[in-house]
Scaffold this motif. Structure first.
Motif, PDB file in Angstrom:
ATOM      1  N   TRP A 191      -9.756  -6.443  -5.652  1.00 21.95           N
ATOM      2  CA  TRP A 191      -8.690  -5.548  -5.187  1.00 21.95           C
ATOM      3  C   TRP A 191      -9.045  -4.092  -5.487  1.00 21.95           C
ATOM      4  N   SER A 192      -9.680  -3.852  -6.632  1.00 17.17           N
ATOM      5  CA  SER A 192     -10.055  -2.469  -6.960  1.00 17.17           C
ATOM      6  C   SER A 192     -11.097  -1.947  -5.983  1.00 17.17           C
ATOM      7  N   ARG A 193     -11.983  -2.811  -5.519  1.00 19.74           N
ATOM      8  CA  ARG A 193     -12.990  -2.378  -4.542  1.00 19.74           C
ATOM      9  C   ARG A 193     -12.343  -2.027  -3.210  1.00 19.74           C
ATOM     10  N   ARG A 194     -11.307  -2.765  -2.853  1.00 21.80           N
ATOM     11  CA  ARG A 194     -10.579  -2.421  -1.633  1.00 21.80           C
ATOM     12  C   ARG A 194      -9.949  -1.037  -1.761  1.00 21.80           C
ATOM     13  N   MET A 195      -9.383  -0.754  -2.934  1.00 19.58           N
ATOM     14  CA  MET A 195      -8.807   0.566  -3.171  1.00 19.58           C
ATOM     15  C   MET A 195      -9.889   1.645  -3.172  1.00 19.58           C
ATOM     16  N   GLN A 196     -11.027   1.335  -3.783  1.00 18.43           N
ATOM     17  CA  GLN A 196     -12.108   2.308  -3.841  1.00 18.43           C
ATOM     18  C   GLN A 196     -12.632   2.625  -2.446  1.00 18.43           C
ATOM     19  N   ALA A 197     -12.545   1.647  -1.543  1.00 13.88           N
ATOM     20  CA  ALA A 197     -12.986   1.851  -0.165  1.00 13.88           C
ATOM     21  C   ALA A 197     -11.969   2.640   0.653  1.00 13.88           C
ATOM     22  N   GLY A 198     -10.836   3.009   0.045  1.00 11.62           N
ATOM     23  CA  GLY A 198      -9.853   3.831   0.727  1.00 11.62           C
ATOM     24  C   GLY A 198      -8.686   3.080   1.327  1.00 11.62           C
ATOM     25  N   ALA A 199      -8.505   1.810   0.945  1.00  7.26           N
ATOM     26  CA  ALA A 199      -7.404   1.020   1.494  1.00  7.26           C
ATOM     27  C   ALA A 199      -6.068   1.626   1.090  1.00  7.26           C
ATOM     28  N   GLU A 200      -5.075   1.434   1.940  1.00  4.42           N
ATOM     29  CA  GLU A 200      -3.733   1.947   1.681  1.00  4.42           C
ATOM     30  C   GLU A 200      -3.001   1.012   0.719  1.00  4.42           C
ATOM     31  N   PRO A 201      -2.466   1.518  -0.390  1.00  2.00           N
ATOM     32  CA  PRO A 201      -1.837   0.657  -1.388  1.00  2.00           C
ATOM     33  C   PRO A 201      -0.741  -0.244  -0.826  1.00  2.00           C
ATOM     34  N   VAL A 253      -3.590  -3.589 -10.449  1.00  5.85           N
ATOM     35  CA  VAL A 253      -4.797  -2.834 -10.115  1.00  5.85           C
ATOM     36  C   VAL A 253      -4.500  -1.830  -9.009  1.00  5.85           C
ATOM     37  N   VAL A 254      -3.859  -2.308  -7.950  1.00  8.30           N
ATOM     38  CA  VAL A 254      -3.524  -1.437  -6.823  1.00  8.30           C
ATOM     39  C   VAL A 254      -2.605  -0.307  -7.284  1.00  8.30           C
ATOM     40  N   ILE A 255      -1.608  -0.644  -8.090  1.00  9.27           N
ATOM     41  CA  ILE A 255      -0.642   0.353  -8.554  1.00  9.27           C
ATOM     42  C   ILE A 255      -1.311   1.390  -9.460  1.00  9.27           C
ATOM     43  N   ASN A 256      -2.108   0.940 -10.427  1.00  9.88           N
ATOM     44  CA  ASN A 256      -2.740   1.885 -11.342  1.00  9.88           C
ATOM     45  C   ASN A 256      -3.775   2.749 -10.637  1.00  9.88           C
ATOM     46  N   ALA A 257      -4.508   2.174  -9.695  1.00  8.53           N
ATOM     47  CA  ALA A 257      -5.441   2.984  -8.914  1.00  8.53           C
ATOM     48  C   ALA A 257      -4.671   3.991  -8.061  1.00  8.53           C
ATOM     49  N   GLY A 258      -3.511   3.579  -7.533  1.00  9.72           N
ATOM     50  CA  GLY A 258      -2.669   4.496  -6.776  1.00  9.72           C
ATOM     51  C   GLY A 258      -2.151   5.631  -7.630  1.00  9.72           C
ATOM     52  N   LEU A 259      -1.803   5.335  -8.886  1.00  9.01           N
ATOM     53  CA  LEU A 259      -1.333   6.384  -9.796  1.00  9.01           C
ATOM     54  C   LEU A 259      -2.404   7.445 -10.019  1.00  9.01           C
ATOM     55  N   LEU A 260      -3.650   7.017 -10.162  1.00  7.54           N
ATOM     56  CA  LEU A 260      -4.716   7.985 -10.382  1.00  7.54           C
ATOM     57  C   LEU A 260      -4.906   8.903  -9.180  1.00  7.54           C
ATOM     58  N   ARG A 261      -4.468   8.462  -7.992  1.00  5.61           N
ATOM     59  CA  ARG A 261      -4.595   9.298  -6.803  1.00  5.61           C
ATOM     60  C   ARG A 261      -3.523  10.374  -6.732  1.00  5.61           C
ATOM     61  N   VAL A 262      -2.348  10.118  -7.288  1.00  6.20           N
ATOM     62  CA  VAL A 262      -1.234  11.035  -7.063  1.00  6.20           C
ATOM     63  C   VAL A 262      -0.789  11.819  -8.285  1.00  6.20           C
ATOM     64  N   VAL A 263      -1.292  11.459  -9.462  1.00  3.12           N
ATOM     65  CA  VAL A 263      -0.782  12.062 -10.690  1.00  3.12           C
ATOM     66  C   VAL A 263      -1.865  12.916 -11.342  1.00  3.12           C
ATOM     67  N   PRO A 264      -1.555  14.166 -11.711  1.00  2.00           N
ATOM     68  CA  PRO A 264      -2.532  15.011 -12.402  1.00  2.00           C
ATOM     69  C   PRO A 264      -2.831  14.487 -13.798  1.00  2.00           C
ATOM     70  N   THR A 316       7.833  -3.125  -0.813  1.00  2.99           N
ATOM     71  CA  THR A 316       6.515  -2.724  -0.318  1.00  2.99           C
ATOM     72  C   THR A 316       6.581  -2.313   1.149  1.00  2.99           C
ATOM     73  N   ILE A 317       7.358  -3.039   1.932  1.00  2.00           N
ATOM     74  CA  ILE A 317       7.541  -2.673   3.342  1.00  2.00           C
ATOM     75  C   ILE A 317       8.208  -1.308   3.459  1.00  2.00           C
ATOM     76  N   ALA A 318       9.194  -1.051   2.578  1.00  2.00           N
ATOM     77  CA  ALA A 318       9.842   0.272   2.576  1.00  2.00           C
ATOM     78  C   ALA A 318       8.828   1.371   2.259  1.00  2.00           C
ATOM     79  N   LEU A 319       7.926   1.118   1.309  1.00  2.00           N
ATOM     80  CA  LEU A 319       6.880   2.092   0.994  1.00  2.00           C
ATOM     81  C   LEU A 319       5.949   2.286   2.193  1.00  2.00           C
ATOM     82  N   TYR A 320       5.618   1.193   2.869  1.00  2.00           N
ATOM     83  CA  TYR A 320       4.736   1.276   4.035  1.00  2.00           C
ATOM     84  C   TYR A 320       5.379   2.100   5.154  1.00  2.00           C
ATOM     85  N   ARG A 321       6.680   1.896   5.379  1.00  2.00           N
ATOM     86  CA  ARG A 321       7.381   2.686   6.406  1.00  2.00           C
ATOM     87  C   ARG A 321       7.421   4.161   6.027  1.00  2.00           C
TER      88      ARG A 321
END
Length: 419
Positions: free
Chosen positions: A284-294, A340-351, A405-410
């Protein structure tokens, strides 16, 4: 822009292994109680619901302390935080080892909670400060798999040692492992001065000047506020955590009581989830590293986790042990990847200077789910004397997780359309 190279000592393989162990140390108490639950129930004369309440107390303590410890993680040295993680867990296991009453086990559970709640803020902070930008998502996947490595270790270690030396011997053995890991961490964990030198050599961009991308969610954040997506992640962490931890706690007991597995075989079912979970979290982390949408990955995780619940229901209805292993595999493949997806997402949006606070908020949601899941499933089992209602509850938690998750996707699509 390519990040400056960092000295090998800052982002070494040894440090990565210690971060993995830091994530896995805290859950040793929970997993040890879970895989030894049949023995503990017999020894103390307690019910399945009371076993679930032990784990609920662990995660309630973690949830209550997570915000404060998350902020603390931004202020004190990483080496001091490692003391809280490894020696805090060792203390909890030592107290549990000599528990001759249920109440003393609950005291141990209270001690175990904070050691777990600070693990994500601590490890996330180290990764942001000591690891090159292009490697961070991969490190997130590996270090998050420490929780499943702990499940694997516990599923094999605790039942075998408990059968030979009793619960006391098994718990003391787990405490000794934590002490040894803390001693090893002293060699690999950077000091505050080393982390400061790394930050001066490769400073993080100021958050007010940088547009941060979460998949297709692009926002410009101020220094003071946390991105809205962080709150979505916390809700998803709570709902997925309810089902995940209910399954982690009760899968071994379900296999023993409903399908006549031995104590060791029931532990092996939990260990199987752990083995698969280690691999799946890295995937899952590799999918995130490849730029997948959380949000898209989290929708896949929710749907796959539902299939795992159906397998457990089928195992109970038709007395098919093979479906227990199928459900355990699906459990490891899917819901373990959410963090994994959530923590990788946090690193993208949080200083960097807010990662402890954001991780603490996420941890509060996750540990709230971890506390509620085993509690509700245990109460349902005590009331119905069956695991069927409990599995239906787990399925409902994954349905609600999918809805958020669907709400986040929308929300993602709306932002994309406006951009």
């Amino acid at each position: 822009m390519t990040s400056p190279k960092i000295p090998a000592a800052s982002a070494s393989t040894g440090l990565l292994i210690i971060l993995l162990c830091a994530m896995g140390a805290g859950p040793l108490f929970n997993y040890g109680v879970s895989v030894s639950s049949a023995l503990i129930i017999e020894q103390l004369g307690i019910t399945a619901g009371q076993i679930g309440f032990i784990v609920t107390v662990v995660f309630a303590a973690a949830a209550v302390s997570s915000i404060w410890l998350g902020n603390l993680a931004d202020k004190i040295s990483v080496r001091r935080q490692m003391v809280l993680i490894f020696l805090g867990t060792a203390l909890a296991l030592a107290v549990a080892a000599f528990a001759e009453s249920y109440w003393l086990l609950l005291v141990a559970a209270v001690l175990a909670g904070p050691a777990q709640s600070i693990s994500n803020p601590t490890t996330n902070r180290v990764i942001m400060r000591a690891v090159p930008l292009e490697k961070r998502t991969g490190w997130i996947g590996v270090k998050q798999s420490g929780v499943q490595a702990s499940q694997l270790f516990s599923g094999l270690f605790f039942p075998a040692v408990a059968l030979a030396l009793g619960w006391t011997g098994a718990a003391l053995g787990g405490a000794l492992v934590c002490i040894l890991l803390w001693l090893v961490s002293l060699k690999y964990v950077p000091s505050s001065a080393q982390l400061a030198r790394r930050h001066e050599a490769a400073p993080e961009p100021e958050p007010a000047e940088v547009t941060v991308d979460t998949g297709k969610i692009s926002t410009v954040e101020s220094k003071e506020s946390l991105p809205t997506v962080v709150y979505f992640f916390a809700a998803i962490a709570m709902l997925s955590g309810m089902g995940m931890q209910a399954t982690n706690v009760y899968l071994p007991l379900f296999a023993v009581q409903e399908l006549d597995f031995s104590l060791v075989l029931g532990g092996a079912a939990a260990a199987a989830s752990g083995i698969i979970g280690v691999v799946s979290r890295i995937a899952w982390s590799r999918r995130m590293q490849a730029g997948a949408e959380p949000s898209r990955l989290l929708m896949l995780i929710s749907g796959g986790a539902l299939l795992g619940v159906l397998a457990f229901l089928g195992a109970a209805l038709w007395q098919q042990p093979a479906l227990v292993w199928t459900g355990a595999a699906l459990h490891g493949i899917t819901v373990f990847g959410a963090n994994v997806v959530i923590n990788a997402g946090l690193l993208r949006v949080v200083p960097a200077h807010k990662i402890g606070a954001a991780s603490g908020l996420n941890s509060m949601g996750m540990y709230t789910g971890f506390a509620l899941g085993p509690l509700i499933m245990g109460l349902l089992q005590d009331m119905t004397h069956s695991f069927m209602a409990g599995w239906l509850f787990v399925g409902l938690s994954y349905l609600l997780c999918g809805a958020v998750t669907i709400a986040l996707y929308r929300r993602t699509l709306r932002k994309e359309n406006r951009s």
